[in-house]
Design an enzyme around this catalytic site. Structure first.
Site, PDB file in Angstrom:
ATOM      1  N   GLN A  57       0.834  -1.213   0.000  1.00 40.41           N
ATOM      2  CA  GLN A  57       0.000   0.000   0.000  1.00 40.41           C
ATOM      3  C   GLN A  57       0.866   1.261   0.000  1.00 40.41           C
ATOM      4  O   GLN A  57       0.588   2.225  -0.712  1.00 40.41           O
ATOM      5  CB  GLN A  57      -0.916  -0.027   1.235  1.00 40.41           C
ATOM      6  CG  GLN A  57      -1.971   1.052   1.245  1.00 40.41           C
ATOM      7  CD  GLN A  57      -3.029   0.821   0.166  1.00 40.41           C
ATOM      8  OE1 GLN A  57      -3.167  -0.282  -0.343  1.00 40.41           O
ATOM      9  NE2 GLN A  57      -3.730   1.878  -0.206  1.00 40.41           N
TER      10      GLN A  57
ATOM     11  N   GLU B 138       3.415 -25.649   9.312  1.00 38.06           N
ATOM     12  CA  GLU B 138       3.735 -26.101  10.686  1.00 38.06           C
ATOM     13  C   GLU B 138       2.596 -25.830  11.652  1.00 38.06           C
ATOM     14  O   GLU B 138       2.799 -25.361  12.775  1.00 38.06           O
ATOM     15  CB  GLU B 138       5.080 -25.518  11.148  1.00 38.06           C
ATOM     16  CG  GLU B 138       6.200 -25.996  10.228  1.00 38.06           C
ATOM     17  CD  GLU B 138       7.596 -25.883  10.774  1.00 38.06           C
ATOM     18  OE1 GLU B 138       7.765 -25.773  12.002  1.00 38.06           O
ATOM     19  OE2 GLU B 138       8.526 -25.901   9.951  1.00 38.06           O
TER      20      GLU B 138
HETATM   21  C1  LIG Z   1       4.487 -24.387   1.019  1.00 39.17           C
HETATM   22  C2  LIG Z   1       4.153 -25.444   2.037  1.00 39.17           C
HETATM   23  C3  LIG Z   1       5.174 -26.169   2.618  1.00 39.17           C
HETATM   24  C4  LIG Z   1       4.873 -27.191   3.520  1.00 39.17           C
HETATM   25  N1  LIG Z   1       5.908 -27.950   4.042  1.00 39.17           N
HETATM   26  C5  LIG Z   1       5.602 -29.056   4.783  1.00 39.17           C
HETATM   27  C6  LIG Z   1       6.636 -29.958   5.180  1.00 39.17           C
HETATM   28  O1  LIG Z   1       7.834 -29.745   4.898  1.00 39.17           O
HETATM   29  N2  LIG Z   1       6.295 -31.092   5.852  1.00 39.17           N
HETATM   30  C7  LIG Z   1       4.990 -31.369   6.186  1.00 39.17           C
HETATM   31  O2  LIG Z   1       4.764 -32.401   6.806  1.00 39.17           O
HETATM   32  N3  LIG Z   1       3.983 -30.520   5.829  1.00 39.17           N
HETATM   33  C8  LIG Z   1       4.258 -29.379   5.128  1.00 39.17           C
HETATM   34  N4  LIG Z   1       3.255 -28.520   4.732  1.00 39.17           N
HETATM   35  C9  LIG Z   1       1.856 -28.855   5.069  1.00 39.17           C
HETATM   36  C10 LIG Z   1       1.247 -27.919   6.083  1.00 39.17           C
HETATM   37  O3  LIG Z   1       1.776 -28.185   7.348  1.00 39.17           O
HETATM   38  C11 LIG Z   1      -0.267 -28.122   5.982  1.00 39.17           C
HETATM   39  O4  LIG Z   1      -0.689 -27.506   4.783  1.00 39.17           O
HETATM   40  C12 LIG Z   1      -1.002 -27.524   7.166  1.00 39.17           C
HETATM   41  O5  LIG Z   1      -0.717 -28.252   8.331  1.00 39.17           O
HETATM   42  C13 LIG Z   1      -2.522 -27.508   6.947  1.00 39.17           C
HETATM   43  O6  LIG Z   1      -2.992 -28.738   6.496  1.00 39.17           O
HETATM   44  P1  LIG Z   1      -3.950 -28.787   5.198  1.00 39.17           P
HETATM   45  O7  LIG Z   1      -3.293 -27.997   4.137  1.00 39.17           O
HETATM   46  O8  LIG Z   1      -4.259 -30.212   4.924  1.00 39.17           O
HETATM   47  O9  LIG Z   1      -5.253 -28.011   5.625  1.00 39.17           O
HETATM   48  P2  LIG Z   1      -6.507 -28.612   6.436  1.00 39.17           P
HETATM   49  O10 LIG Z   1      -6.048 -29.298   7.668  1.00 39.17           O
HETATM   50  O11 LIG Z   1      -7.361 -29.386   5.494  1.00 39.17           O
HETATM   51  O12 LIG Z   1      -7.258 -27.284   6.873  1.00 39.17           O
HETATM   52  C14 LIG Z   1      -8.143 -26.549   6.015  1.00 39.17           C
HETATM   53  C15 LIG Z   1      -8.632 -25.338   6.809  1.00 39.17           C
HETATM   54  O13 LIG Z   1      -9.370 -25.781   7.954  1.00 39.17           O
HETATM   55  C16 LIG Z   1      -8.824 -25.210   9.139  1.00 39.17           C
HETATM   56  N5  LIG Z   1      -8.964 -26.181  10.234  1.00 39.17           N
HETATM   57  C17 LIG Z   1      -8.640 -27.504  10.229  1.00 39.17           C
HETATM   58  N6  LIG Z   1      -8.927 -28.049  11.419  1.00 39.17           N
HETATM   59  C18 LIG Z   1      -9.422 -27.054  12.203  1.00 39.17           C
HETATM   60  C19 LIG Z   1      -9.889 -26.986  13.538  1.00 39.17           C
HETATM   61  N7  LIG Z   1      -9.917 -28.072  14.333  1.00 39.17           N
HETATM   62  N8  LIG Z   1     -10.329 -25.801  14.011  1.00 39.17           N
HETATM   63  C20 LIG Z   1     -10.314 -24.690  13.213  1.00 39.17           C
HETATM   64  N9  LIG Z   1      -9.893 -24.699  11.945  1.00 39.17           N
HETATM   65  C21 LIG Z   1      -9.440 -25.855  11.444  1.00 39.17           C
HETATM   66  C22 LIG Z   1      -7.351 -24.927   8.803  1.00 39.17           C
HETATM   67  O14 LIG Z   1      -6.819 -23.917   9.648  1.00 39.17           O
HETATM   68  C23 LIG Z   1      -7.483 -24.477   7.346  1.00 39.17           C
HETATM   69  O15 LIG Z   1      -7.857 -23.125   7.322  1.00 39.17           O
HETATM   70  C24 LIG Z   1       3.540 -27.459   3.875  1.00 39.17           C
HETATM   71  C25 LIG Z   1       2.501 -26.693   3.304  1.00 39.17           C
HETATM   72  C26 LIG Z   1       2.793 -25.700   2.386  1.00 39.17           C
HETATM   73  C27 LIG Z   1       1.665 -24.922   1.785  1.00 39.17           C
END
Ligand SMILES: Cc1cc2nc3c(=O)[nH]c(=O)nc-3n(C[C@H](O)[C@H](O)[C@H](O)COP(=O)(O)OP(=O)(O)OC[C@H]3O[C@@H](n4cnc5c(N)ncnc54)[C@H](O)[C@@H]3O)c2cc1C
Length: 391
Positions: free
Chosen positions: A344, A371
């Site tokens: 911005q 994480e």
């Molecule tokens: C660029 C990148 C690098 C990554 N690197 C690694 C890595 O090196 N190793 C590894 O193991 N993982 C890695 N991850 C995975 C990352 O840790 C997950 O994406 C993250 O934990 C969320 O899981 P999900 O994407 O399956 O979302 P989901 O768990 O499906 O969540 C979807 C939405 O629901 C919300 N949600 C879920 N449960 C609840 C709850 N109980 N209460 C409120 N809200 C909730 C979440 O906050 C989110 O907004 C990486 C992800 C990205 C994008």
């Protein structure tokens, strides 16, 4: 009013050694990292050679024991190093943090024999690590993971399944992998140290991401990967506890990277606002922008204080899980807000790739997700306050 060149962050460091370390990191950041950041991120280039340099400079094992080629540095120093690296390029700061995360299991839960055999190369031998907890169907609910580890009669383990979102997926030299060796839930999970060139391990094409394009994120397929029992970390069924323990420390790394990114965005915003003239004055003269800059700086300082307070608890051997969740939550929300405000402040120029702030804004988003999403951090904090949910 002339452009104001950014001043280095005035850090409180515990020793002369730590001060020398920060000077070394600033030199590497300025000379080797920052000049190539924009171009390489745009091209999706992972700077493997930089990680070799960081390893040779002793920067890939800083918070670990020097007996195994670590740097023996307290967490408060290690995190400030991460902050400096992330300010130069998030792919590098976050990459070092993920590498450190992937070494945690063996360094904390491995046997003396395992540590002597594997850790020196992991901490100081130029290897790059990855951490494999997430799967296509289990992210926040990580304890529901499905990758199978089956013990064969000869004692070896055979792994089948798919890990998702793995930072350094496809280029890592080793993977710390959590897999299901027993029944449902958190207690059925065991941790393994899997070599990157293991037969049956393959990587999918890297994800096409909004930012951090230089940092490869890929699914890892484990198709009958055979692992000797000497590569099992901790006890059978202890893997989820090990994974969470690594994440407590890893979240502090994410917090420090977020503050580095936010600081870089603030520095850009100050330099621009003091140089850009409108209505015959630098735009930094206008109170509307002055107050934005003041708020950005205040949130950054608060974030730095929060992650350092958590790190000092960790260094003192005290519980720090709640504070790590708070630091991750606050610092990454700060990075999102500050980078958005920096765009911005630069006006139309902020929205172009001629300045780095649009990239910072895209990069900040991922820090609110990895994480443990920031919703999950709030759950962790609330559990410390109100106890576990009743259902
Ligand atoms: C660029 C990148 C690098 C990554 N690197 C690694 C890595 O090196 N190793 C590894 O193991 N993982 C890695 N991850 C995975 C990352 O840790 C997950 O994406 C993250 O934990 C969320 O899981 P999900 O994407 O399956 O979302 P989901 O768990 O499906 O969540 C979807 C939405 O629901 C919300 N949600 C879920 N449960 C609840 C709850 N109980 N209460 C409120 N809200 C909730 C979440 O906050 C989110 O907004 C990486 C992800 C990205 C994008």
């Amino acid at each position: 009013m002339p452009d104001r060149a950014p001043q280095p962050v005035d850090r409180q460091l515990p020793t002369d050694e730590a001060r020398d370390l920060i000077s070394l990191v600033r030199e590497i950041a300025q000379r080797e990292i920052a000049p190539h950041a924009a171009e390489e991120e745009d091209a999706g280039h992972f700077p493997r050679e930089l990680f070799t340099l960081l390893s040779e400079s002793g920067l890939l094992g800083l918070p670990y024991d020097s007996e195994y080629c670590g740097g023996d540095q307290p967490y408060e120093v290690y995190l400030q190093v991460l902050e400096e690296l992330a300010a130069a390029r998030l792919t590098v700061g976050l990459g070092v943090s993920v590498h450190s995360l992937s070494c945690h299991a063996l360094a904390q839960y491995g046997t003396k024999e395992q540590q002597a055999e594997y850790l020196p190369a992991m901490l100081g031998g130029g290897l790059l690590g990855a951490y494999g907890l997430s799967e296509p169907s289990s992210g926040s609910d990580a304890a529901s993971l499905r990758t199978k580890a089956v013990r064969e009669s000869g004692g070896d383990w055979v792994l089948h399944g798919t890990k998702a979102w793995i930072t350094h997926g496809g280029i890592a030299d080793f993977y710390t992998v959590m897999a299901r060796s027993g029944g449902e839930g958190a207690r059925g999970i065991t941790a393994f140290l899997v070599p990157g060139d293991a037969e049956g391990l393959s990587a999918a094409a890297p994800e096409k991401k909004m930012g951090m394009k230089g940092s490869p994120t890929a699914q890892i397929h484990l198709d009958g990967v055979r692992i000797s029992d000497a590569r099992r970390i901790g006890d059978e069924g202890q893997g989820f506890a090990i994974a969470l323990s690594a994440l407590d420390s890893g979240r502090l790394g994410i917090a420090a990277c977020a503050i580095g990114l936010a600081q870089a965005a603030l520095d850009e915003a100050v330099a621009y606002a003091t140089g850009r003239q409108q209505f015959g004055r630098p735009v930094a003269d206008f109170q509307g922008l002055r107050f934005m800059l003041a708020d950005m700086a205040t949130q950054i300082e608060a974030g730095r204080a929060l992650y350092l307070a958590a790190a000092r608890l960790r260094d003192a051997g005290r519980p720090f899980s709640r504070q790590a969740a708070m630091a991750k939550l606050h610092c990454t929300d700060t990075a999102m807000k500050v980078t958005t405000d920096a765009v911005q402040i630069l006006g139309g120029y902020g929205y172009t790739a001629d300045f780095p702030v649009e990239r910072y804004m895209r990069e900040a988003k991922v820090l609110q997700i990895v994480e443990g999403t920031n919703q999950i951090q709030r759950m962790v904090i609330a559990r410390h306050l109100a106890g576990p949910e009743s259902r």
